[in-house]
Design an enzyme around this catalytic site. Sequence first.
Site, short mmCIF file in Angstrom:
data_model
loop_
_atom_site.label_atom_id
_atom_site.label_comp_id
_atom_site.label_asym_id
_atom_site.label_seq_id
_atom_site.Cartn_x
_atom_site.Cartn_y
_atom_site.Cartn_z
N ALA A 101 39.51 39.02 42.39
CA ALA A 101 40.53 38.30 41.63
C ALA A 101 39.96 37.02 41.05
CB ALA A 101 41.71 37.98 42.54
N PHE A 102 40.40 36.68 39.85
CA PHE A 102 39.98 35.45 39.16
C PHE A 102 38.47 35.41 38.95
CE2 PHE A 102 43.72 34.47 41.83
CZ PHE A 102 44.66 34.33 40.82
N ARG A 103 37.87 36.60 38.81
CA ARG A 103 36.42 36.73 38.60
C ARG A 103 35.59 36.19 39.77
NH1 ARG A 103 35.44 38.82 33.74
NH2 ARG A 103 37.01 38.59 32.10
N LEU A 104 36.19 36.12 40.92
CA LEU A 104 35.46 35.74 42.14
C LEU A 104 35.00 37.03 42.82
CD1 LEU A 104 37.77 32.85 43.38
CD2 LEU A 104 35.65 32.70 42.06
#
Length: 208
Positions: A183-186
């Site tokens: 999520a959120f490019r994490l």
Amino acid sequence: MTDWNGAEMERDGIFAGNNPFEIAREWLAEAERTEINDPNAAALATVDAEGLPNVRMVLLKEIGEDSFVFYTNYTSAKGRELTVNPRAAMLLHWKSLRRQLRIRGAVTREEGPAADAYYASRSLGSRLGAWASRQSQPLSSRAALMAEVAKVTAQKGPNPSRPSFWGGFRIAPVEIEFWADGAFRLHDRFVWRRQAGNETWNVERLNP
């Protein structure tokens, strides 16, 4: 043998395991249940004699005990490039799973019984096509190609042997990276590294 380097405690779920080849086989098996077409499709990167990169899609046909195998015409662009510089990188991306697998390492030819067996497992049309196609060379027309297929069919019959110019390449990786979308490019990334010819892997988590 594996040096966990502190990453062992965090590697659970889809990243768990002591053997990166087994993890890769598990990921591919899962992709075979979720990807619509060609779950074994992989982008293969090579460089030519001048060092200019080249990339194309191939089909990964085996994840062995210590290597990743694909097959091609040795006189094709990738075959010639791997002959000059026997190192390659490979990427498998599974959109349905939001995962990717990256591989880098040295390359050797697979020209023995394994290549013969895989060639024999292909459809007759594909076996004859391997004889007919001068892969990566200029072609005047599709009609010319089909004429060559007809010629080869008449010459080779229903059970053609594997051409000497066609076979496999094995990538023996010194680096394997497992990537999963977050999520959120994490994203979650774990890379396995080893020296060439060394069985000891070092595993690290990477920043997304």
